[in-house]
Design a protein around this motif. Structure first.
Motif, short mmCIF file in Angstrom:
data_model
loop_
_atom_site.label_atom_id
_atom_site.label_comp_id
_atom_site.label_asym_id
_atom_site.label_seq_id
_atom_site.Cartn_x
_atom_site.Cartn_y
_atom_site.Cartn_z
N GLU A 1 0.84 -1.16 -0.10
CA GLU A 1 -0.06 0.09 -0.06
C GLU A 1 0.73 1.34 0.07
O GLU A 1 0.46 2.24 -0.47
N TYR B 1 6.83 12.17 -0.29
CA TYR B 1 6.94 11.71 1.08
C TYR B 1 6.08 10.39 1.00
O TYR B 1 5.38 9.86 0.17
N LEU C 1 4.38 7.66 4.50
CA LEU C 1 4.36 7.12 5.85
C LEU C 1 3.97 5.88 6.09
O LEU C 1 3.47 5.21 5.13
#
Ligand SMILES: CC(C)(COP(=O)(O)OP(=O)(O)OC[C@H]1O[C@@H](n2cnc3c(N)ncnc32)[C@H](O)[C@@H]1OP(=O)(O)O)[C@@H](O)C(=O)NCCC(=O)NCCS
Length: 181
Positions: free
Chosen positions: A33, A97, A99
């Motif tokens: 993901e 970016y 996470l």
């Protein structure tokens, strides 16, 4: 030679990656993901995180990249990465970016992006910061909207990802937009 910067927000510390971060980078970035919204390799090969981290000081010194580890201030846990790929001649940078999946939807990316925009415009004298995201990744678009970046349009089938042509959504902010927010 400039020292590598450290940025603080309410909940985050943005600091230089260290070689000891490599196993956690591999673990977090290796999740499908996470890779799906980025150009991270998938599966994530052994040794890639070590090489990626090792290359960052040289690129920082050459003024072409500043890449921060995103760390939770209270627990000192590495949760992701955010960076600016800088073209000094044009005083512009591409922001990227990611996470780790357990840390999504807590506002952390928004907080990190805000800090990096301020760093880019104030400390690096950038004129423009832009950020592309895949059309299939609306959460990233939402982050860019929340920080006040301007939607500049869709680049149709601009990239190939996992063998498919994919559309790219482009957001940007100029230094004057940042000042006037
Ligand atoms: C994109 C990513 C960085 C967002 O990080 P995050 O910390 O979860 O972002 P935030 O919590 O700051 O904001 C996410 C926003 O997207 C929204 N969102 C989440 N999933 C969504 C979806 N499927 N469609 C629309 N909006 C969505 C959230 O509700 C939130 O908006 P809100 O505050 O208005 O409710 C994270 O999902 C990620 O790392 N994804 C994989 C890598 C990646 O895609 N990187 C970006 C490359 S351009």
């Amino acid at each position: 030679m400039a020292a590598f910067p450290t940025l603080r927000t309410k909940r985050l510390l943005l600091r230089q990656f260290q070689s000891s971060d490599a196993p956690e980078v591999q673990r977090l970035a290796g999740v499908k993901e996470v890779a799906a919204g980025t150009f991270l390799p998938h599966p994530y090969p052994d040794g890639t995180a070590e090489q990626w981290i090792a290359s960052q000081q040289e690129e920082f010194d050459a003024d072409t990249l500043v890449n921060f580890a995103i760390v939770l201030l209270t627990q000192e846990i590495l949760i992701g990465s955010i960076g600016l790929a800088i073209v000094a001649e044009h005083q512009h940078a591409r922001m990227g970016y990611w996470l780790g999946l357990p840390y999504w939807n807590h506002g952390y990316a928004t907080e990190a992006v805000q800090a990096v925009l301020a760093y880019g415009f104030h400390q690096r004298a950038l004129h423009r910061i832009y950020a592309p995201h895949f059309l299939s990744n609306p959460a990233s678009g939402r982050v860019l909207q929340k920080v006040g970046m301007t939607y500049e349009g869709r680049m149709r089938e601009h990239y190939r990802r996992f063998g498919e042509f994919v559309d790219l959504e482009l957001y940007a902010m100029l230094e004057q937009d940042f000042r006037q927010r």
